[in-house]
Every structure is written in structure tokens, then in C-alpha cells.
Design a protein around this motif. Structure first.
Motif, short mmCIF file in Angstrom:
data_model
loop_
_atom_site.label_atom_id
_atom_site.label_comp_id
_atom_site.label_asym_id
_atom_site.label_seq_id
_atom_site.Cartn_x
_atom_site.Cartn_y
_atom_site.Cartn_z
N VAL A 69 4.15 57.67 1.61
CA VAL A 69 5.38 58.22 2.18
C VAL A 69 5.77 59.52 1.49
N ASP A 70 5.80 59.51 0.18
CA ASP A 70 6.24 60.69 -0.58
C ASP A 70 5.19 61.79 -0.63
N SER A 71 3.93 61.45 -0.36
CA SER A 71 2.87 62.47 -0.40
C SER A 71 3.13 63.60 0.58
N PHE A 72 3.57 63.25 1.79
CA PHE A 72 3.78 64.26 2.83
C PHE A 72 4.98 65.14 2.51
N VAL A 73 6.02 64.57 1.91
CA VAL A 73 7.19 65.36 1.50
C VAL A 73 6.81 66.31 0.38
N LYS A 74 6.03 65.83 -0.57
CA LYS A 74 5.66 66.62 -1.73
C LYS A 74 4.79 67.82 -1.37
N LEU A 75 3.89 67.65 -0.40
CA LEU A 75 2.97 68.73 -0.05
C LEU A 75 3.50 69.65 1.05
N GLU A 76 4.59 69.25 1.74
CA GLU A 76 5.20 70.15 2.72
C GLU A 76 5.83 71.32 1.97
N PRO A 77 5.60 72.56 2.37
CA PRO A 77 6.05 73.74 1.59
C PRO A 77 7.52 73.70 1.19
N ASN A 78 8.40 73.21 2.06
CA ASN A 78 9.84 73.16 1.75
C ASN A 78 10.31 71.75 1.38
N HIS A 79 9.36 70.84 1.20
CA HIS A 79 9.64 69.45 0.81
C HIS A 79 10.64 68.77 1.74
N LYS A 80 10.52 69.02 3.04
CA LYS A 80 11.41 68.42 4.01
C LYS A 80 11.14 66.92 4.13
N SER A 81 12.20 66.13 4.08
CA SER A 81 12.04 64.68 4.10
C SER A 81 11.59 64.16 5.46
N ILE A 394 -3.04 66.64 11.60
CA ILE A 394 -2.15 67.74 11.98
C ILE A 394 -1.41 68.27 10.76
N PHE A 395 -0.95 67.36 9.92
CA PHE A 395 -0.24 67.76 8.70
C PHE A 395 -1.15 68.59 7.80
N ALA A 396 -2.36 68.09 7.57
CA ALA A 396 -3.29 68.82 6.70
C ALA A 396 -3.62 70.19 7.25
N SER A 397 -3.90 70.26 8.56
CA SER A 397 -4.37 71.50 9.17
C SER A 397 -3.29 72.56 9.32
N TYR A 398 -2.09 72.12 9.73
CA TYR A 398 -1.08 73.10 10.14
C TYR A 398 0.16 73.14 9.25
N VAL A 399 0.42 72.07 8.50
CA VAL A 399 1.58 72.08 7.60
C VAL A 399 1.16 72.54 6.21
#
Length: 443
Positions: A69-81, A394-399
Motif C-alpha cells: 500500500v505505502d510503496s505506491f505513495v512513496k514512489l509517486e513524485p508528490n507522494h499523493k495518497s 501503469i504506475f511503473a510506466s507513467y507515474v
């Protein structure tokens, strides 16, 4: 966080991917759908798409070093929840476990009881399995709870002391026993028939539905879309060569599937059995074949079911770990407390899943003509896993983005390999997953 060793990471990921489906589904699919043509086709898909998807999920976990769950927030450039909702894939594991542990309970029954009371004819073989699966509620509950307790005991010890040690022991043993059984199978006259059944090259049998089945088998056999590979990636050391690790996992998994198929069909053909699909292959066809071997058949049955149990238990520990890691991090629970809360909740739901397939209580837990057991399977395999895998790509490729991914993979992907890998995860693999998910609506 206790990291896996290099070999521990490979064996743990391999243990996650090698499960009951490898042993009963892949061999039957190969034999019925083109033999060698299917095997080569599946190998191509697994190496190209499977390895690429494994790398993507491993990479997210390895860079985030936290729960799904937290992995995606941590790696998103703006850490959006908002991105934490991709981590909903973590609930897929406990849902899968509610029915997977039921089947593994059947395996334990055949390992410790069925192997020493083999059926003498096909009617007896069918009756024994039907009685177990639909009538023997106390035995089913005992087998299910035994799986849950064993899984909880191992996972409660943590990644290094529990999961890694389990796979360091069981994976080599599984390979040794399987190879030993294969050598024995090669001495039987029917080995050539089994070889022909699995490897006769018939391209005409590769139809559209077979292609979809093969694509689905690649996706689901590698434990993608449940957060399992992601959390194992988090436990891997920094700088791990994820390309070589992924190739080892895919190739070893296919090797086990082929060896299992050659063994199974050699035994069945040698003793005039019939190659049924699904659970019937393990719990009806094989026990009948083993019974024709005399006293030696009891030993062969025990060793084979022991391998199946090994494959099952290494999968169950990986299935529950993503959810446990979230409970541990989100609520500051210890590994032990998070493990038993998760396993306790699964056990409660699992009891209703068992009742849904019994003769006496099945109607109470059947909805729209489908049992709770089947609903759990349908929800995870047809919806949750494809959605989780699709959104992860999609997250890996575009976020995360192409350039950050390039920097993440410089240690193990050359510039050319990176471009090929990116095309696969950004375009090809998402389209394939969408086709797998939507195809049942049109065929």
C-alpha cells in the motif's frame, strides 16, 4: 527490515510462483493443446511478458522498501495518497488463501492418509475424493486449520528466519524428489507415451482460446497482481539483479511443470488411468495409478504428495505476507501479532468457504448458482489480480516514469534491453492483461 540473501530471494520468489496450478494445470494444458507447440509458445510468453512483469513489480518493492500500500505513495513524485488504492491488491492474498488452503488441506489428507489407503478402481477413487470434498467436514476443517497454523508459524518468524529458511529447505527438496521420481518414470514403458502426449508438436491446436489460457497461466502462475512479488522485492537487497532473478524464477517454474507432467502422465498411462483435468488429476487419476503399483505405489504416492504439499506451503506463506506487512506497518503491530490477526480472519472466512462445497450446507452459501468457494476464486483470478497487475504496470510506466525507471535499472538492463522492457510494460503487457480480463465477455 530483514532482507533476503540473493539465493533466498530467488528461492522465495520461486516458491511463491510454484504452486498447485503448476502441477495439475500446466501439464494437462500442454497435453491437450498442442503439446510441444504449446510448451514453446508458453515459454516465449513467460520469458517475454512474464519476466518483464516480474521485474516491474520487484522493482517497485525494491525501491520503496515498504508494504504494497505505502510503496505506491512513496514512489509517486508528490507522494499523493490516492495511489495507495493500487495497494488494494494486498487483500487478494487473504481471499485466495480462503480456498487455496482448503485444497492444500486435501493434499495433506492424501499425503498422510490417502497414500496408505489407495483406491482399487475408478469408482472408488471418485467416491473417495467426493466424500472428502463434499462430505467430510471435520476432516476438511482439520486440514484447512493445519495449513493456516503452519503458514502462520512460518510467517510469524519473519522474512529471513521464516520465509527464506522455509524455501532454502523445501525448494531444493522439491527439485530432488521430483527429479528422483522422473528418473523412476523414465524406466517405465509408458514414458515415451507421456513424452509424446506433452511434446508432440501440433500447431493447429493453438487456437484463440488456448492463447488466452496460456496468457492467463503466465500471469497467474507468477503470483502477479497480489503484492507478493512486490513485498519480496522489498525484502531483496539493494542492487539485486532483477533480470537474472526473474529468468531463474520463470525457467525453474516451467522446468518443474514439465517434470511434473512427464511423471504424472507416465504413471497414469502405465497403469491404464485416464488423464482428467483440474483436481481430478491429483485426487482421482493419480491415486488410482499409484494403487496399481502395489506396495511401492504407497511410497511413490507419499513422495509425490509431499512435493505437492511443499509447493503449496511455499505459496501460502507468500500469499499472506503482503497483507501482514501492511498490518505491521500501518498499526505498528509486531510480525507475530499481524500474522495471527490475518490468519485468524482468513480461518473464520475459510470455514464458510468449506461449508459452501458440502452437501449439507452448500445451498446456504451458494449465490447466483455459484458457491462461495468458486466466488472467491472468480473474484481474485478474474478481477483483482488482473486489475492489480494492470495498475502496477501503469504506475511503473507513467507515474514513476521512463527516465526514473531507466535510472533504477542501470545495474542490470542495458540501454537496448531497457527500451524493449519499457515497451513491454508500458504498452504490450497492459493490452494483454486487458484482453485476458475482457475476453470471457466475448467468447
Amino acid at each position: 527490515m530483514n532482507n533476503f540473501s540473493k539465493i533466498g530471494f530467488i528461492l522465495a520468489t520461486l516458491g511463491s510462483s510454484i504452486g498447485l496450478g503448476h502441477i495439475w494445470k500446466f501439464p494437462y494444458m500442454a497435453g491437450q493443446n498442442g503439446g510441444g507447440a504449446f510448451v514453446l509458445f508458453y515459454l516465449f510468453l513467460a520469458i517475454s511478458l512474464g519476466v518483464s512483469m516480474l521485474i516491474a513489480e520487484m522493482l517497485i518493492g525494491n525501491k520503496a522498501k515498504t508494504n504494497p500500500v505505502d510503496s505506491f505513495v512513496k514512489l509517486e513524485p508528490n507522494h499523493k495518497s490516492t495511489w495507495k488504492f493500487i495497494g488494494i491488491m494486498a487483500i487478494g492474498g487473504p481471499i485466495v488463501m480462503t480456498f487455496y488452503a482448503v485444497v492444500l488441506g486435501w493434499v495433506l489428507y492424501y499425503l498422510f492418509i490417502g497414500s496408505f489407503d489407495l483406491p482399487q478402481n475408478i469408482d472408488e477413487a471418485k467416491s473417495s475424493f467426493e466424500t472428502l470434498a463434499t462430505g467430510s467436514i471435520p476432516i476438511q476443517i482439520a486440514g484447512f486449520l493445519a495449513c493456516m497454523v503452519l503458514t502462520g508459524y512460518i510467517v510469524a518468524k519473519g522474512a529471513k528466519e521464516g520465509i527464506e529458511k522455509l524455501n532454502l529447505i523445501l525448494m531444493p527438496l522439491l527439485f530432488i524428489i521430483f527429479i528422483g521420481l522422473l528418473i523412476y518414470a523414465m524406466t517405465l514403458d509408458s514414458f515415451s507415451q507421456a513424452w509424446s502426449y506433452m511434446f508432440s508438436f501440433d500447431v493447429e491446436k493453438i487456437t484463440g482460446s488456448v492463447v488466452l489460457s496460456a496468457l492467463g497461466q503466465v500471469f497467474f502462475a507468477l503470483s502477479l497482481g497480489l503484492g507478493t512479488i512486490l513485498i519480496y522485492g522489498a525484502y531483496a537487497n539493494d542492487g539485486e539483479n532483477l533480470l537474472s532473478s526473474s529468468i531463474w524464477v520463470v525457467v525453474s517454474g516451467i522446468f518443474i511443470s514439465i517434470v511434473a507432467g512427464l511423471m504424472i502422465f507416465t504413471f497414469i498411462f502405465q497403469f491404464d488411468g485416464k488423464a482428467s483435468g483440474g483436481p481430478g488429476l491429483l485426487f482421482v487419476s493419480l491415486p488410482l495409478a499409484f494403487s496399481q503399483m502395489g506396495a511401492f505405489g504407497n511410497i511413490i504416492s507419499f513422495l509425490f504428495m509431499l512435493c505437492v504439499a511443499f509447493a503449496g506451503i511455499t505459496s501460502t506463506v507468500s500469499i499472506v505476507e503482503p497483507a501482514i506487512s501492511y498490518l505491521r506497518d500501518r498499526f505498528n503491530f509486531s510480525q507475530v501479532k499481524a500474522t495471527w490477526i490475518c490468519c485468524g480472519a482468513i480461518s473464520i472466512v475459510g470455514l464458510f468457504v468449506i461449508l459452501s462445497i458440502t452437501k449439507d450446507y452448500g445451498d446456504l452459501f451458494t449465490f447466483f448458482g455459484t458457491t462461495l468457494f468458486d466466488w472467491m476464486d472468480i473474484f481474485t483470478s478474474k478481477f483483482l489480480m488482473p486489475l492489480g497487475g494492470f495498475l502496477t504496470l501503469i504506475f511503473a510506466s507513467y507515474v514513476i516514469g521512463k527516465e526514473r525507471l531507466r535510472s533504477y535499472t542501470q545495474g542490470f538492463l542495458s540501454p537496448t534491453l531497457f527500451e524493449i522492457w519499457y515497451i513491454i510494460i508500458a504498452y504490450l503487457a497492459p493490452i494483454v492483461i486487458a484482453i485476458i480480463a475482457l475476453a470471457p465477455l466475448f467468447i
